[in-house]
Design an enzyme around this catalytic site. Sequence first.
Site, PDB file in Angstrom:
ATOM      1  N   TYR A  30      -8.429  -3.538   7.464  1.00  0.00           N
ATOM      2  CA  TYR A  30      -7.150  -3.988   6.072  1.00  0.00           C
ATOM      3  C   TYR A  30      -6.289  -3.224   5.770  1.00  0.00           C
ATOM      4  O   TYR A  30      -5.226  -2.763   5.742  1.00  0.00           O
ATOM      5  CB  TYR A  30      -8.431  -3.446   4.202  1.00  0.00           C
ATOM      6  CG  TYR A  30      -8.425  -4.360   3.437  1.00  0.00           C
ATOM      7  CD1 TYR A  30      -6.942  -5.530   2.958  1.00  0.00           C
ATOM      8  CD2 TYR A  30      -8.847  -5.408   2.736  1.00  0.00           C
ATOM      9  CE1 TYR A  30      -6.776  -6.866   2.639  1.00  0.00           C
ATOM     10  CE2 TYR A  30      -8.937  -5.780   1.321  1.00  0.00           C
ATOM     11  CZ  TYR A  30      -7.321  -7.063   1.804  1.00  0.00           C
ATOM     12  OH  TYR A  30      -7.889  -8.016   0.901  1.00  0.00           O
ATOM     13  N   TYR A  74       5.053  -6.021  -6.842  1.00  0.00           N
ATOM     14  CA  TYR A  74       4.415  -6.204  -6.226  1.00  0.00           C
ATOM     15  C   TYR A  74       4.540  -4.850  -4.722  1.00  0.00           C
ATOM     16  O   TYR A  74       2.958  -4.268  -4.464  1.00  0.00           O
ATOM     17  CB  TYR A  74       4.035  -7.185  -5.256  1.00  0.00           C
ATOM     18  CG  TYR A  74       2.941  -7.573  -4.526  1.00  0.00           C
ATOM     19  CD1 TYR A  74       1.700  -7.522  -5.043  1.00  0.00           C
ATOM     20  CD2 TYR A  74       2.883  -7.925  -2.862  1.00  0.00           C
ATOM     21  CE1 TYR A  74       0.427  -8.020  -4.906  1.00  0.00           C
ATOM     22  CE2 TYR A  74       1.672  -7.320  -2.320  1.00  0.00           C
ATOM     23  CZ  TYR A  74       0.796  -7.998  -3.168  1.00  0.00           C
ATOM     24  OH  TYR A  74      -0.525  -7.916  -2.583  1.00  0.00           O
ATOM     25  N   HIS A 100       1.544  -1.525  -4.792  1.00  0.00           N
ATOM     26  CA  HIS A 100       0.502  -1.619  -3.445  1.00  0.00           C
ATOM     27  C   HIS A 100       1.046  -0.046  -2.391  1.00  0.00           C
ATOM     28  O   HIS A 100      -0.162   0.218  -1.842  1.00  0.00           O
ATOM     29  CB  HIS A 100       0.375  -2.312  -2.895  1.00  0.00           C
ATOM     30  CG  HIS A 100       0.273  -4.235  -2.958  1.00  0.00           C
ATOM     31  ND1 HIS A 100      -0.492  -4.848  -3.895  1.00  0.00           N
ATOM     32  CD2 HIS A 100      -1.572  -3.907  -2.905  1.00  0.00           C
ATOM     33  CE1 HIS A 100      -0.550  -5.101  -4.596  1.00  0.00           C
ATOM     34  NE2 HIS A 100      -1.861  -5.696  -3.388  1.00  0.00           N
ATOM     35  N   TRP A 143      -8.361  -4.598 -11.513  1.00  0.00           N
ATOM     36  CA  TRP A 143      -7.467  -4.793 -10.295  1.00  0.00           C
ATOM     37  C   TRP A 143      -7.074  -6.332 -10.038  1.00  0.00           C
ATOM     38  O   TRP A 143      -5.676  -6.774  -9.897  1.00  0.00           O
ATOM     39  CB  TRP A 143      -8.048  -4.190  -8.919  1.00  0.00           C
ATOM     40  CG  TRP A 143      -6.612  -4.581  -8.010  1.00  0.00           C
ATOM     41  CD1 TRP A 143      -6.505  -5.982  -7.118  1.00  0.00           C
ATOM     42  CD2 TRP A 143      -5.575  -3.802  -7.842  1.00  0.00           C
ATOM     43  NE1 TRP A 143      -5.685  -4.460  -5.849  1.00  0.00           N
ATOM     44  CE2 TRP A 143      -5.082  -4.371  -7.048  1.00  0.00           C
ATOM     45  CE3 TRP A 143      -5.168  -2.737  -8.642  1.00  0.00           C
ATOM     46  CZ2 TRP A 143      -3.362  -3.392  -6.264  1.00  0.00           C
ATOM     47  CZ3 TRP A 143      -4.099  -1.715  -8.041  1.00  0.00           C
ATOM     48  CH2 TRP A 143      -3.202  -2.391  -6.882  1.00  0.00           C
TER      49      TRP A 143
END
Length: 119
Positions: A41, A18, A22, A76
Amino acid sequence: MIRVCFQLQVAPDRIDEYRRRHAAVWPEMLREIEASGRRNYSLFLREDGLLIGYYETESVERSDAYLARSEVAARWEAEMSEFFVGDGRPDRTAAALDEVFHLEDQLPEITPPQEGNGA
């Protein structure tokens, strides 16, 4: 500007992957997030998989609607769904958190300390 915070749980055995995904989000996904009106964000990940997300937007409804129509976001989110505990797309199952304190909301309510009182 509306501040949004949410929580998800990344499967502990998928945390490294993960993080890797990212570290280099698809450029077209980055553009879609920006086009949806989301700003500032961020995602924060604890070592046990607790994921906290935060963003600001003028309209949660418009931002959500934009991304719901996005083919890129659908691809996504489908790919990211394998990383999370539970069923469904993570963008639709995240638990929203209530904001209980924001410094800038309360600072204007206080008066500056007066000179000579030791403050």
